[in-house]
Scaffold this motif. Sequence first.
Motif, PDB file in Angstrom:
ATOM      1  N   MET A   1       0.850  -1.162   0.000  1.00  0.00           N
ATOM      2  CA  MET A   1       0.000   0.000   0.000  1.00  0.00           C
ATOM      3  C   MET A   1       0.901   1.232   0.000  1.00  0.00           C
ATOM      4  SD  MET A   1      -3.050   0.994   2.633  1.00  0.00           S
ATOM      5  CE  MET A   1      -2.056   1.178   4.075  1.00  0.00           C
ATOM      6  N   ASP A   2       0.803   2.054  -1.008  1.00  0.00           N
ATOM      7  CA  ASP A   2       1.655   3.238  -1.122  1.00  0.00           C
ATOM      8  C   ASP A   2       1.073   4.473  -0.446  1.00  0.00           C
ATOM      9  OD1 ASP A   2       3.630   1.938  -2.524  1.00  0.00           O
ATOM     10  OD2 ASP A   2       2.772   2.410  -4.468  1.00  0.00           O
ATOM     11  N   ILE A   3      -0.232   4.475  -0.204  1.00  0.00           N
ATOM     12  CA  ILE A   3      -0.850   5.680   0.357  1.00  0.00           C
ATOM     13  C   ILE A   3      -2.047   5.285   1.197  1.00  0.00           C
ATOM     14  CG2 ILE A   3      -2.373   6.071  -1.608  1.00  0.00           C
ATOM     15  CD1 ILE A   3      -1.787   9.081  -1.281  1.00  0.00           C
ATOM     16  N   GLU A   4      -2.277   6.038   2.234  1.00  0.00           N
ATOM     17  CA  GLU A   4      -3.441   5.816   3.082  1.00  0.00           C
ATOM     18  C   GLU A   4      -4.081   7.169   3.329  1.00  0.00           C
ATOM     19  OE1 GLU A   4      -4.535   3.152   6.894  1.00  0.00           O
ATOM     20  OE2 GLU A   4      -2.726   4.336   7.090  1.00  0.00           O
ATOM     21  N   LEU A   5      -5.288   7.331   2.819  1.00  0.00           N
ATOM     22  CA  LEU A   5      -5.988   8.605   2.938  1.00  0.00           C
ATOM     23  C   LEU A   5      -7.136   8.451   3.904  1.00  0.00           C
ATOM     24  CD1 LEU A   5      -6.269   9.568  -0.815  1.00  0.00           C
ATOM     25  CD2 LEU A   5      -4.652  10.482   0.827  1.00  0.00           C
ATOM     26  N   HIS A   6      -7.558   9.408   4.390  1.00  0.00           N
ATOM     27  CA  HIS A   6      -7.123  10.697   4.835  1.00  0.00           C
ATOM     28  C   HIS A   6      -6.917  10.664   6.340  1.00  0.00           C
ATOM     29  CE1 HIS A   6     -11.397  10.648   5.387  1.00  0.00           C
ATOM     30  NE2 HIS A   6     -11.238  11.515   6.334  1.00  0.00           N
TER      31      HIS A   6
ATOM     32  N   GLN B   1      -5.574   4.591   9.337  1.00  0.00           N
ATOM     33  CA  GLN B   1      -6.231   3.530  10.089  1.00  0.00           C
ATOM     34  C   GLN B   1      -5.309   2.335  10.295  1.00  0.00           C
ATOM     35  OE1 GLN B   1      -9.268   3.696  11.419  1.00  0.00           O
ATOM     36  NE2 GLN B   1      -9.667   5.719  10.589  1.00  0.00           N
ATOM     37  N   GLY B   2      -4.347   2.193   9.421  1.00  0.00           N
ATOM     38  CA  GLY B   2      -3.480   1.029   9.510  1.00  0.00           C
ATOM     39  C   GLY B   2      -2.090   1.340  10.001  1.00  0.00           C
ATOM     40  N   PHE B   3      -1.491   2.367   9.458  1.00  0.00           N
ATOM     41  CA  PHE B   3      -0.093   2.644   9.745  1.00  0.00           C
ATOM     42  C   PHE B   3       0.121   4.129  10.001  1.00  0.00           C
ATOM     43  CE2 PHE B   3      -0.268  -0.987   6.841  1.00  0.00           C
ATOM     44  CZ  PHE B   3       0.320  -1.948   7.656  1.00  0.00           C
ATOM     45  N   GLY B   4      -0.373   4.640  11.088  1.00  0.00           N
ATOM     46  CA  GLY B   4      -0.219   6.051  11.408  1.00  0.00           C
ATOM     47  C   GLY B   4       1.097   6.321  12.097  1.00  0.00           C
ATOM     48  N   SER B   5       1.028   6.636  13.364  1.00  0.00           N
ATOM     49  CA  SER B   5       2.223   7.015  14.119  1.00  0.00           C
ATOM     50  C   SER B   5       3.211   5.855  14.245  1.00  0.00           C
ATOM     51  CB  SER B   5       1.828   7.527  15.505  1.00  0.00           C
ATOM     52  OG  SER B   5       1.119   6.532  16.218  1.00  0.00           O
ATOM     53  N   GLU B   6       2.713   4.641  14.242  1.00  0.00           N
ATOM     54  CA  GLU B   6       3.614   3.491  14.348  1.00  0.00           C
ATOM     55  C   GLU B   6       4.573   3.435  13.159  1.00  0.00           C
ATOM     56  OE1 GLU B   6       3.490  -1.369  14.884  1.00  0.00           O
ATOM     57  OE2 GLU B   6       1.635  -0.275  14.501  1.00  0.00           O
ATOM     58  N   LEU B   7       4.048   3.639  11.958  1.00  0.00           N
ATOM     59  CA  LEU B   7       4.909   3.618  10.772  1.00  0.00           C
ATOM     60  C   LEU B   7       5.891   4.785  10.796  1.00  0.00           C
ATOM     61  CD1 LEU B   7       5.547   2.177   8.123  1.00  0.00           C
ATOM     62  CD2 LEU B   7       3.895   3.672   7.010  1.00  0.00           C
TER      63      LEU B   7
ATOM     64  N   ILE C   1      -7.831 -11.318   9.439  1.00  0.00           N
ATOM     65  CA  ILE C   1      -6.930 -10.672  10.378  1.00  0.00           C
ATOM     66  C   ILE C   1      -6.197  -9.512   9.711  1.00  0.00           C
ATOM     67  CG2 ILE C   1      -6.600 -12.755  11.759  1.00  0.00           C
ATOM     68  CD1 ILE C   1      -3.958 -13.188  10.292  1.00  0.00           C
ATOM     69  N   GLY C   2      -5.579  -8.691  10.500  1.00  0.00           N
ATOM     70  CA  GLY C   2      -4.833  -7.550   9.982  1.00  0.00           C
ATOM     71  C   GLY C   2      -5.422  -6.253  10.474  1.00  0.00           C
ATOM     72  N   CYS C   3      -4.753  -5.173  10.142  1.00  0.00           N
ATOM     73  CA  CYS C   3      -5.138  -3.872  10.688  1.00  0.00           C
ATOM     74  C   CYS C   3      -6.507  -3.400  10.208  1.00  0.00           C
ATOM     75  CB  CYS C   3      -4.074  -2.832  10.351  1.00  0.00           C
ATOM     76  SG  CYS C   3      -3.807  -2.608   8.583  1.00  0.00           S
ATOM     77  N   HIS C   4      -7.013  -3.907   9.099  1.00  0.00           N
ATOM     78  CA  HIS C   4      -8.303  -3.455   8.581  1.00  0.00           C
ATOM     79  C   HIS C   4      -9.414  -4.479   8.794  1.00  0.00           C
ATOM     80  CE1 HIS C   4      -6.509   0.058   6.953  1.00  0.00           C
ATOM     81  NE2 HIS C   4      -5.747  -0.595   6.115  1.00  0.00           N
TER      82      HIS C   4
END
Length: 123
Positions: A1-6, A9-15, A98-101
């Motif tokens: 996944m190259d982008i997560e808008l807006h 939900q999956g990779f915020g501050s952790e990433l 399973i997974g972040c979503h």
Amino acid sequence: MDIELHVPQGFGSELRDWFATGQADVALMDRAVREVLTAKSRMGLSENPFAPVADEREGAFVPGDSVVALGYARESLVLLKNNGALPLRKSVRKLAVIGCHAASARFFLGGYSFTRWLKASVL
């Protein structure tokens, strides 16, 4: 996944922390940014960053668009009943997602779809 808008939900501050601490290679982010900017450039978003007004949209779709859309729709079908497509025993009654979503089907609808904004209880 190259982008997560807006709203991440999956990779915020952790990433962000992974890159800051060196757990993730910055070259991965560079590649993702390059891919997104290349796609935007191909779509002409650098030259025309705003959506056209209604009068300018006439004729925006070319013959064959519906054929392409139908092909994408067929490729993105969701398996609701397993008639042998998945190599599962017939005794399997439940399957874990399973997974972040996995917590909500809304994540798969994208941030710009109408149904994305419906109450979570609907989906």
